[in-house]
Write a protein that holds these residues in place. Structure first.
Motif, short mmCIF file in Angstrom:
data_model
loop_
_atom_site.label_atom_id
_atom_site.label_comp_id
_atom_site.label_asym_id
_atom_site.label_seq_id
_atom_site.Cartn_x
_atom_site.Cartn_y
_atom_site.Cartn_z
N LEU A 4 0.81 -1.16 0.02
CA LEU A 4 0.24 -0.12 0.07
C LEU A 4 0.81 1.15 0.14
O LEU A 4 1.86 1.45 0.71
N GLU A 6 0.50 5.23 0.31
CA GLU A 6 -0.27 6.55 0.42
C GLU A 6 0.26 7.87 -0.43
O GLU A 6 1.66 7.91 -0.23
N CYS A 22 -4.69 5.89 -1.84
CA CYS A 22 -3.97 4.85 -1.25
C CYS A 22 -3.97 3.62 -2.29
O CYS A 22 -5.10 3.13 -2.52
N MET A 34 -10.70 -1.55 3.18
CA MET A 34 -9.70 -0.77 3.28
C MET A 34 -10.06 0.39 4.24
O MET A 34 -11.05 0.89 4.15
N TRP A 36 -8.48 3.92 6.76
CA TRP A 36 -7.38 5.00 6.95
C TRP A 36 -7.36 4.91 8.71
O TRP A 36 -8.40 4.96 9.18
N ILE A 69 -14.68 8.38 2.74
CA ILE A 69 -13.73 7.38 2.18
C ILE A 69 -14.55 6.72 1.06
O ILE A 69 -15.65 6.70 1.11
N ARG A 71 -13.56 4.07 -2.81
CA ARG A 71 -12.91 3.19 -3.27
C ARG A 71 -13.15 2.95 -4.76
O ARG A 71 -14.21 2.94 -5.01
N THR A 77 -7.68 1.64 -5.89
CA THR A 77 -7.16 2.98 -4.86
C THR A 77 -8.24 3.07 -4.04
O THR A 77 -9.53 3.28 -4.48
N TYR A 93 -1.17 9.75 8.32
CA TYR A 93 -2.27 8.92 7.86
C TYR A 93 -1.67 7.67 7.34
O TYR A 93 -1.08 7.84 6.28
N CYS A 95 -2.83 3.84 5.43
CA CYS A 95 -3.67 3.09 4.81
C CYS A 95 -3.72 1.62 5.41
O CYS A 95 -2.63 1.30 5.71
#
Length: 120
Positions: A4, A6, A22, A34, A36, A69, A71, A77, A93, A95
């Protein structure tokens, strides 16, 4: 292994917005969830939110209503759109991705993190 990466962190003024990305090394189709997380200096890493394969999201109370969030499986990503940022949002932050395998069960993977700095 899932890698991953970020990106999108940086300096933002209080009240501003920032979007983190991400990118996963495998198709997000194979990633059940997924998420954060963030960690500020001297504090424990805390959940920001996560999104399931089906697009269902959950957020920590501290960010609910300001962070979104999403996706994009086509791009492998996940994103974290942050708005109305305040100094408390300043953190690294991270991921997180969770996979499931019949043999392994659930496995968590982490990115290296991206710094978000909030100025006034």
């Amino acid at each position: 292994q899932v890698q991953l990466v970020e990106s999108g962190g940086g300096l933002v003024q209080a009240g501003g917005s920032l979007r983190l990305s991400c990118a996963a090394s495998v198709s997000t189709f194979n990633i059940n969830r997924m998420g954060w997380y963030r960690q500020a200096p001297g504090k424990q890493r805390e959940l920001v939110g996560f999104i399931s394969k089906g697009g269902i999201t959950n957020y920590a109370d501290s960010v609910n209503g300001r962070f979104t969030i999403s996706r994009d499986n086509a791009k492998d990503t996940a994103y974290l759109q942050m708005r109305s940022l305040n100094p408390e949002a300043q953190a690294v932050y991270y991921c997180n991705a969770r996979t499931y395998d019949r043999g392994r069960g659930y496995t968590n993977y982490w990115g290296q993190g991206t710094q978000v700095t909030v100025s006034s």
